[in-house]
Design a protein around this motif. Structure first.
Motif, short mmCIF file in Angstrom:
data_model
loop_
_atom_site.label_atom_id
_atom_site.label_comp_id
_atom_site.label_asym_id
_atom_site.label_seq_id
_atom_site.Cartn_x
_atom_site.Cartn_y
_atom_site.Cartn_z
N UNK A 144 -0.67 7.40 -14.89
CA UNK A 144 -2.00 7.05 -14.38
C UNK A 144 -1.95 6.67 -12.91
N UNK A 145 -0.94 5.91 -12.54
CA UNK A 145 -0.77 5.50 -11.14
C UNK A 145 -0.63 6.71 -10.23
N UNK A 146 0.20 7.66 -10.62
CA UNK A 146 0.48 8.82 -9.77
C UNK A 146 -0.70 9.79 -9.66
N UNK A 158 0.30 8.02 -3.25
CA UNK A 158 1.17 6.94 -3.71
C UNK A 158 2.57 7.50 -3.95
N UNK A 159 3.52 6.61 -4.06
CA UNK A 159 4.90 6.97 -4.41
C UNK A 159 5.34 6.09 -5.58
N UNK A 160 6.04 6.68 -6.53
CA UNK A 160 6.46 5.95 -7.71
C UNK A 160 7.30 4.72 -7.34
N UNK A 161 8.07 4.83 -6.27
CA UNK A 161 8.93 3.71 -5.88
C UNK A 161 8.12 2.47 -5.53
N UNK A 162 6.88 2.65 -5.08
CA UNK A 162 6.05 1.49 -4.74
C UNK A 162 5.69 0.71 -6.00
N UNK A 163 5.23 1.41 -7.03
CA UNK A 163 4.91 0.72 -8.27
C UNK A 163 6.16 0.10 -8.88
#
Length: 269
Positions: free
Chosen positions: A205-207, A226-231
């Motif tokens: 969902x975030x991506x 966004x980048x997964x590393x941020x979450x």
């Protein structure tokens, strides 16, 4: 729950306002509960609200929790800024029963890009970073931002108030920041995790902001994606500071067992 429109304003102006240009809406409509399947791949095909003025406005429903329940469609919407909503957009939100609009932006963002909200909806201001002027540079420093959203007391208070508002609202709730991806992204990750959605589906969902904001990547990630590393940074900060997610919810966000039970009762079927 009463509106909170008079949070102390930040005294230092932030020069960078995150924004995005609308992209063509995806084909199709919002899936029904009967269409919701057991995986993110089956329910993420078209979450768009198809608003002309907010390309990242989407439904967080349809995800299946680890105990087999399903997040209700049509109860919680996440979005980018609402200042460009058209009359038809506002009518669409009214038809969807939006009763509460929660704004996570700073006073400067709100002043430069004022919300347009559907008739009859109440407006809440839950400023995530602007209550402390020293936090404002984090708006363009994502690793710092995703750490601060977990550790800053003002951020925790904002997310607490937004989560309680979701639990207490009979109609639909729409929450947003400027691009609808960072502050809104962490709020959604927290909410879905509290409901029991798997980390894999939370990540999915975030991506989706990379799909709804820009389509193919065209610019700097901090502006249009966004980048997964941020979450991952936020979840790692939760573990480092609080030991685990349950402790973060209880001690950081100050959510009671009754708050969590009400969220689950309101949003799960």
């Amino acid at each position: 729950m009463s509106n909170r429109i008079a949070r102390p304003a930040a005294t230092v102006l932030c020069a960078v306002i995150l924004s995005c240009a609308p992209v063509p809406a995806l084909a199709g409509g919002i899936p029904t509960l009967e269409q919701a399947g057991p995986s993110a791949a089956q329910v993420a095909a078209d979450r768009s609200l198809h608003l002309e003025g907010a390309s990242n406005a989407r439904d967080i429903g349809g995800y299946v929790t680890e105990d087999g329940q399903t997040v209700r469609w049509g109860k919680v919407f996440r979005s980018n800024a609402l200042d460009k909503l058209t009359p038809s957009d506002l009518a669409s939100l009214s038809e969807r029963g939006v009763e509460s609009v929660d704004d996570f932006r700073t006073v400067v963002e709100r002043t430069l890009s004022q919300d347009r909200i559907p008739s009859g909806a109440r407006s809440n201001w839950f400023d995530v970073v602007g209550t402390n002027p020293a936090n404002l540079p984090a708006l363009v420093d994502m690793p710092t931002m995703y750490t601060l959203m977990v550790t800053d007391p003002g951020a925790s208070r904002a997310f607490h108030d937004a989560l309680v508002n979701v639990a207490d609202t009979d109609g639909a709730v729409l929450y947003h920041c400027s691009a609808g991806k960072d502050r809104t992204g962490w709020m959604t990750a927290v909410l879905l995790t509290v409901l029991g959605v798997s980390r894999s589906d939370v990540n999915t969902d975030y991506m989706l902001s990379n799909q709804y904001l820009t389509g193919p990547r065209t610019g700097s990630a901090f502006i249009d994606g966004v980048e997964q590393s941020w979450l991952d940074t936020s979840f790692a900060t939760v573990d480092r500071v609080y030991g685990n997610f349950d402790n973060y919810v209880r001690d950081g966000l100050q959510l009671s067992e009754d708050d969590i039970a009400q969220l689950r009762d309101t949003l799960l079927v």
